[in-house]
Motif scaffolding. Structure first.
Motif, PDB file in Angstrom:
ATOM      1  N   ARG A 178      22.919  33.963  55.167  1.00  0.00           N
ATOM      2  CA  ARG A 178      24.209  34.633  55.271  1.00  0.00           C
ATOM      3  C   ARG A 178      25.370  33.655  55.166  1.00  0.00           C
ATOM      4  O   ARG A 178      26.482  34.047  54.825  1.00  0.00           O
TER       5      ARG A 178
ATOM      6  N   ASP B 200      24.989  36.233  47.766  1.00  0.00           N
ATOM      7  CA  ASP B 200      24.365  37.513  48.084  1.00  0.00           C
ATOM      8  C   ASP B 200      23.049  37.216  48.798  1.00  0.00           C
ATOM      9  O   ASP B 200      22.042  36.921  48.161  1.00  0.00           O
TER      10      ASP B 200
ATOM     11  N   ARG C  46      20.842  39.007  49.980  1.00  0.00           N
ATOM     12  CA  ARG C  46      19.710  39.861  49.601  1.00  0.00           C
ATOM     13  C   ARG C  46      19.040  39.368  48.328  1.00  0.00           C
ATOM     14  O   ARG C  46      17.879  39.687  48.061  1.00  0.00           O
ATOM     15  N   GLU C  47      19.751  38.601  47.519  1.00  0.00           N
ATOM     16  CA  GLU C  47      19.193  37.987  46.315  1.00  0.00           C
ATOM     17  C   GLU C  47      19.501  36.487  46.343  1.00  0.00           C
ATOM     18  O   GLU C  47      20.400  36.016  45.646  1.00  0.00           O
TER      19      GLU C  47
END
Length: 237
Positions: A212, A217, A219-220
């Motif tokens: 984070r 991103d 998530r990717e």
């Protein structure tokens, strides 16, 4: 003898070449011998040496001429051997770029002492380590263990800092969860914060938190990648 220094002996006298070769081999060196300057040049094109023991008085190209030429393109230390022991001859040899000068005849033990003295003076090759690594707009300072975006620091928890240190030291290498658990365990102290991981699942949670802060991103992930079945890998730019 895997880490033994490799010496090049250059002398037109076959008997001396043979004696030096046997003596230096018995004292732990790797030794290659050349019969003249032309032979030495051919060997130097394909092999690397830690030191050159070079006779000055040779037919054809002499040792001083060869020394001057070698100094234009390499820093390999050179020990000159010569039958001439006058001060001006020693000065001429040193001015040509030699590191030391030993008059003939000499005691083999003195040659050994001089070779070892020269090798001790040579700097030990050190692996150059980058001072920082780039993760997009983020910069990780290797020595200080700090993460920055521009002029602003990015706050990391104790475990996030430890993870960055581990991954930075093994950039572009896969680090298994087991290795991470072990490495992070070494960093624990009685005063450790509650964010310290306790196993594989806890490591995964810490990886998610770190992403984070470093990923555009999370998530990717682009930089802190999952290598399926193996672990994680930090891939800086």
């Amino acid at each position: 003898m895997q880490n033994a220094a490799h010496l090049l002996i250059v002398d037109d006298d076959e008997r001396i070449r043979g004696l030096l070769h046997k003596f230096l081999m018995r004292n732990g060196f790797l030794v290659t011998a050349a019969r003249d300057a032309a032979h030495a040049r051919r060997l130097l094109e394909g092999l690397e040496f830690n030191l050159i023991v070079l006779d000055v008085m040779m037919p054809g190209e002499d040792g001083l001429t060869l020394t001057r030429d070698l100094r234009k393109r390499m820093t390999t230390p050179i020990l000159l051997l010569t039958a001439r022991g006058e001060t001006r001859d020693r000065i001429e040899g040193l001015e040509a770029g030699a590191d030391d000068y030993l008059p003939k005849p000499f005691e083999p033990k003195e040659l050994l002492l001089r070779i070892n003295a020269i090798l001790r003076r040579m700097p030990t090759p050190q692996e150059t380590r980058p001072k920082f690594m780039q993760l997009g707009p983020l910069r990780y300072e290797m020595e200080r263990g700090e993460l920055w975006v521009g002029e602003d620091p990015v706050r990391l928890t104790a475990t996030e800092s430890a993870l960055m240190r581990i991954f930075a030291a093994r950039a572009n290498e896969v680090v298994s969860r087991a290795d991470l658990v072990e490495e992070l365990g070494r960093d624990r102290s009685p005063a450790s914060n509650s964010d310290e991981p306790g196993g594989d699942r806890a490591v995964d949670v810490q990886i998610t938190r770190l992403r984070r802060k470093i990923e555009p991103d999370p998530r990717e992930p682009r930089y802190l990648q999952t290598v399926r079945g193996l672990g994680y890998m930090l891939a800086p730019e």
